[in-house]
Design an enzyme around this catalytic site. Sequence first.
Site, PDB file in Angstrom:
ATOM      1  N   ARG A 141      -2.123  -4.963  -8.462  1.00  0.00           N
ATOM      2  CA  ARG A 141      -1.475  -6.249  -8.719  1.00  0.00           C
ATOM      3  C   ARG A 141      -0.652  -6.203 -10.004  1.00  0.00           C
ATOM      4  O   ARG A 141       0.423  -6.798 -10.071  1.00  0.00           O
ATOM      5  CB  ARG A 141      -2.530  -7.369  -8.790  1.00  0.00           C
ATOM      6  CG  ARG A 141      -2.910  -7.873  -7.407  1.00  0.00           C
ATOM      7  CD  ARG A 141      -4.291  -8.462  -7.362  1.00  0.00           C
ATOM      8  NE  ARG A 141      -4.444  -9.627  -8.213  1.00  0.00           N
ATOM      9  CZ  ARG A 141      -5.604 -10.004  -8.767  1.00  0.00           C
ATOM     10  NH1 ARG A 141      -6.693  -9.288  -8.572  1.00  0.00           N
ATOM     11  NH2 ARG A 141      -5.658 -11.076  -9.496  1.00  0.00           N
ATOM     12  N   ARG A 174       7.709 -15.063  -6.820  1.00  0.00           N
ATOM     13  CA  ARG A 174       7.208 -13.755  -7.246  1.00  0.00           C
ATOM     14  C   ARG A 174       8.169 -12.647  -6.883  1.00  0.00           C
ATOM     15  O   ARG A 174       7.924 -11.496  -7.267  1.00  0.00           O
ATOM     16  CB  ARG A 174       5.880 -13.482  -6.545  1.00  0.00           C
ATOM     17  CG  ARG A 174       4.641 -13.517  -7.423  1.00  0.00           C
ATOM     18  CD  ARG A 174       3.471 -13.368  -6.496  1.00  0.00           C
ATOM     19  NE  ARG A 174       2.275 -12.880  -7.106  1.00  0.00           N
ATOM     20  CZ  ARG A 174       1.246 -13.657  -7.469  1.00  0.00           C
ATOM     21  NH1 ARG A 174       1.318 -14.963  -7.342  1.00  0.00           N
ATOM     22  NH2 ARG A 174       0.152 -13.116  -7.950  1.00  0.00           N
ATOM     23  N   ARG A 202     -13.909 -12.669  -6.478  1.00  0.00           N
ATOM     24  CA  ARG A 202     -12.766 -12.763  -5.574  1.00  0.00           C
ATOM     25  C   ARG A 202     -12.529 -11.426  -4.899  1.00  0.00           C
ATOM     26  O   ARG A 202     -12.663 -10.380  -5.527  1.00  0.00           O
ATOM     27  CB  ARG A 202     -11.517 -13.136  -6.380  1.00  0.00           C
ATOM     28  CG  ARG A 202     -11.039 -14.533  -6.108  1.00  0.00           C
ATOM     29  CD  ARG A 202      -9.964 -14.923  -7.088  1.00  0.00           C
ATOM     30  NE  ARG A 202      -8.785 -14.059  -7.028  1.00  0.00           N
ATOM     31  CZ  ARG A 202      -7.648 -14.352  -7.645  1.00  0.00           C
ATOM     32  NH1 ARG A 202      -7.519 -15.453  -8.327  1.00  0.00           N
ATOM     33  NH2 ARG A 202      -6.622 -13.528  -7.569  1.00  0.00           N
ATOM     34  N   ARG A 241     -13.834 -11.792 -14.857  1.00  0.00           N
ATOM     35  CA  ARG A 241     -13.636 -12.715 -13.739  1.00  0.00           C
ATOM     36  C   ARG A 241     -14.261 -12.170 -12.453  1.00  0.00           C
ATOM     37  O   ARG A 241     -14.834 -12.923 -11.669  1.00  0.00           O
ATOM     38  CB  ARG A 241     -12.142 -12.977 -13.523  1.00  0.00           C
ATOM     39  CG  ARG A 241     -11.887 -13.958 -12.418  1.00  0.00           C
ATOM     40  CD  ARG A 241     -10.489 -14.535 -12.478  1.00  0.00           C
ATOM     41  NE  ARG A 241      -9.524 -13.660 -11.838  1.00  0.00           N
ATOM     42  CZ  ARG A 241      -8.222 -13.914 -11.778  1.00  0.00           C
ATOM     43  NH1 ARG A 241      -7.728 -14.992 -12.346  1.00  0.00           N
ATOM     44  NH2 ARG A 241      -7.409 -13.086 -11.187  1.00  0.00           N
ATOM     45  N   LYS A 285      -2.118 -18.317 -16.628  1.00  0.00           N
ATOM     46  CA  LYS A 285      -1.102 -19.312 -16.285  1.00  0.00           C
ATOM     47  C   LYS A 285      -1.672 -20.429 -15.414  1.00  0.00           C
ATOM     48  O   LYS A 285      -1.243 -21.572 -15.519  1.00  0.00           O
ATOM     49  CB  LYS A 285       0.126 -18.666 -15.641  1.00  0.00           C
ATOM     50  CG  LYS A 285      -0.157 -17.910 -14.354  1.00  0.00           C
ATOM     51  CD  LYS A 285       1.097 -17.161 -13.938  1.00  0.00           C
ATOM     52  CE  LYS A 285       0.968 -16.413 -12.629  1.00  0.00           C
ATOM     53  NZ  LYS A 285      -0.342 -15.908 -12.224  1.00  0.00           N
TER      54      LYS A 285
HETATM   55  P1  ADP Z   1      -3.115 -13.624  -9.745  1.00  0.00           P
HETATM   56  O1  ADP Z   1      -2.077 -14.338 -10.552  1.00  0.00           O
HETATM   57  O2  ADP Z   1      -4.380 -13.450 -10.489  1.00  0.00           O
HETATM   58  O3  ADP Z   1      -2.590 -12.384  -9.088  1.00  0.00           O
HETATM   59  P2  ADP Z   1      -2.848 -15.372  -7.440  1.00  0.00           P
HETATM   60  O4  ADP Z   1      -3.884 -16.296  -6.919  1.00  0.00           O
HETATM   61  O5  ADP Z   1      -1.584 -15.972  -7.955  1.00  0.00           O
HETATM   62  O6  ADP Z   1      -3.595 -14.547  -8.565  1.00  0.00           O
HETATM   63  O7  ADP Z   1      -2.463 -14.312  -6.308  1.00  0.00           O
HETATM   64  C1  ADP Z   1      -3.419 -13.567  -5.600  1.00  0.00           C
HETATM   65  C2  ADP Z   1      -2.774 -12.847  -4.416  1.00  0.00           C
HETATM   66  O8  ADP Z   1      -2.225 -13.817  -3.509  1.00  0.00           O
HETATM   67  C3  ADP Z   1      -1.618 -11.907  -4.746  1.00  0.00           C
HETATM   68  O9  ADP Z   1      -2.049 -10.638  -5.116  1.00  0.00           O
HETATM   69  C4  ADP Z   1      -0.868 -11.900  -3.397  1.00  0.00           C
HETATM   70  O10 ADP Z   1      -1.511 -11.072  -2.449  1.00  0.00           O
HETATM   71  C5  ADP Z   1      -1.026 -13.326  -2.912  1.00  0.00           C
HETATM   72  N1  ADP Z   1       0.107 -14.209  -3.345  1.00  0.00           N
HETATM   73  C6  ADP Z   1      -0.003 -15.344  -4.094  1.00  0.00           C
HETATM   74  N2  ADP Z   1       1.199 -15.917  -4.270  1.00  0.00           N
HETATM   75  C7  ADP Z   1       2.108 -15.129  -3.644  1.00  0.00           C
HETATM   76  C8  ADP Z   1       3.518 -15.166  -3.481  1.00  0.00           C
HETATM   77  N3  ADP Z   1       4.266 -16.148  -4.020  1.00  0.00           N
HETATM   78  N4  ADP Z   1       4.108 -14.180  -2.766  1.00  0.00           N
HETATM   79  C9  ADP Z   1       3.378 -13.203  -2.219  1.00  0.00           C
HETATM   80  N5  ADP Z   1       2.054 -13.088  -2.343  1.00  0.00           N
HETATM   81  C10 ADP Z   1       1.403 -14.037  -3.041  1.00  0.00           C
END
Ligand code: ADP
Length: 187
Positions: free
Chosen positions: A144, A88, A133, A127, A13
Amino acid sequence: MNLILLGAPGSGKGTQGALLSTRLNIPKIATGDLIRTAMKDGTPLGTRAKEYYDQGLLVPDEIILGLIEEVLQSPGAKRGVIMDGFPRTSGQAEAVDRLLHARGQQVDRVLLVDVPEEELVRRMRRRAALEGRSDDTIDAFRRRLGVYREQTAPLVAYYRERDLVSVVPGIGTVEDIAERVKLAVGR
Ligand code: ADP
């Protein structure tokens, strides 16, 4: 136009959001990127977020809601935004509705990027090797995925009730998927 990108971790996404952002000239905001920057800079938010982030858990709403408020109220978001990685949770979805309504706007479309789980795991392994990461370990990734299923996937029903959801199959080339996104957005 305000668009939400929903999809499991690794669904692509972010990639599609970046292309869409360039094409429509609407900023893409990714809470994951904001959190990574905050952790790198060692800000209080970054420090508080890190223990959750590294485990593959959601950063609690009490920390995230202020961040969402800040980004949706920023001048750059006036003409709309592409939301990548938020909302989320149902609490975050309600906050997004409230903040947009306060500006006389609303969520215009939700794109659900749909990818089967075995493909997600394959992509994550790739990745992890490329980017390293700190949340791309197998354990954290599985967590996750579980967190996505439990806390984020229910948002699909929330937006379906308002007929806002377009499902975009997330398998194929980046260009194929971008074409599907274009059809779903209608521009
Ligand atoms: P991915 O979609 O690969 O999980 P993201 O970069 O969107 O990667 O998210 C990585 C981490 O960042 C999540 O596992 C969480 O810990 C944190 N995170 C990101 N966005 C949010 C959100 N809106 N609410 C809570 N935690 C978030």
